[in-house]
Scaffold this motif. Structure first.
Motif, PDB file in Angstrom:
ATOM      1  N   TYR A 170      43.246  32.539  39.011  1.00 41.40           N
ATOM      2  CA  TYR A 170      43.852  33.549  38.537  1.00 41.40           C
ATOM      3  C   TYR A 170      45.054  34.029  39.180  1.00 41.40           C
ATOM      4  CZ  TYR A 170      43.965  38.425  37.336  1.00 41.40           C
ATOM      5  OH  TYR A 170      44.445  39.925  36.782  1.00 41.40           O
ATOM      6  N   ALA A 171      45.493  33.980  40.395  1.00 42.54           N
ATOM      7  CA  ALA A 171      46.555  34.205  40.858  1.00 42.54           C
ATOM      8  C   ALA A 171      47.536  33.243  40.720  1.00 42.54           C
ATOM      9  CB  ALA A 171      46.203  34.238  42.677  1.00 42.54           C
ATOM     10  N   LYS A 205      47.813  31.546  37.872  1.00 40.77           N
ATOM     11  CA  LYS A 205      48.157  31.777  36.462  1.00 40.77           C
ATOM     12  C   LYS A 205      49.193  33.022  36.484  1.00 40.77           C
ATOM     13  CE  LYS A 205      44.132  29.658  34.512  1.00 40.77           C
ATOM     14  NZ  LYS A 205      42.828  29.802  33.739  1.00 40.77           N
ATOM     15  N   LYS A 206      49.079  33.848  37.335  1.00 45.46           N
ATOM     16  CA  LYS A 206      49.890  34.988  37.094  1.00 45.46           C
ATOM     17  C   LYS A 206      51.378  34.866  37.764  1.00 45.46           C
ATOM     18  CE  LYS A 206      48.425  38.915  38.194  1.00 45.46           C
ATOM     19  NZ  LYS A 206      47.647  40.231  39.198  1.00 45.46           N
ATOM     20  N   GLU A 207      51.449  33.599  38.479  1.00 49.19           N
ATOM     21  CA  GLU A 207      53.039  33.356  38.814  1.00 49.19           C
ATOM     22  C   GLU A 207      54.004  33.065  37.708  1.00 49.19           C
ATOM     23  OE1 GLU A 207      53.906  33.129  41.943  1.00 49.19           O
ATOM     24  OE2 GLU A 207      52.000  34.022  42.469  1.00 49.19           O
ATOM     25  N   GLU A 208      55.186  33.041  37.947  1.00 56.04           N
ATOM     26  CA  GLU A 208      56.075  32.983  37.050  1.00 56.04           C
ATOM     27  C   GLU A 208      56.161  31.498  36.318  1.00 56.04           C
ATOM     28  OE1 GLU A 208      60.676  33.548  37.138  1.00 56.04           O
ATOM     29  OE2 GLU A 208      59.877  35.438  38.106  1.00 56.04           O
ATOM     30  N   PRO A 225      53.266  28.714  37.022  1.00 59.36           N
ATOM     31  CA  PRO A 225      52.043  28.371  37.546  1.00 59.36           C
ATOM     32  C   PRO A 225      52.184  26.625  37.694  1.00 59.36           C
ATOM     33  CG  PRO A 225      51.735  29.596  35.528  1.00 59.36           C
ATOM     34  CD  PRO A 225      53.125  29.279  35.612  1.00 59.36           C
TER      35      PRO A 225
END
Length: 85
Positions: free
Chosen positions: A29-30, A32-35, A37
């Motif tokens: 989840y974390a 996937k939230k990155e600019e 991934p």
């Protein structure tokens, strides 16, 4: 080994697997939230989580060999994760 001891070991194994499954879900989840991934890392975590989910589903209280292996292999990893959080 008594029935109570078997259930205690089984519960520990289930708990360790649950912690690791949740950990891999949170990591994915974390990421996937990155600019940008890291898809390879996400896939690695997904595969590891899938393996653990399957192991957890197949775990029975009478399979003490697998329970022992889970507790020995994954117990310390789960404990390390909970200490970090």
């Amino acid at each position: 080994m008594t029935e109570a001891e078997k259930w205690t070991e089984y519960d520990l194994a289930e708990h360790a697997l649950g912690i690791l499954i949740s950990h891999f879900s949170a990591c994915m989840y974390a990421e996937k939230k990155e600019e940008a991934p890291d898809q390879e890392q996400i896939e690695k975590w997904r595969n590891e989580r899938t393996e653990l989910v399957q192991l957890r589903r197949s775990l029975t209280v009478d399979d003490m060999a697998t329970i022992g292996r889970v507790n020995k292999t994954y117990g310390p990893k789960a404990q390390a994760i909970t200490k970090k959080e």
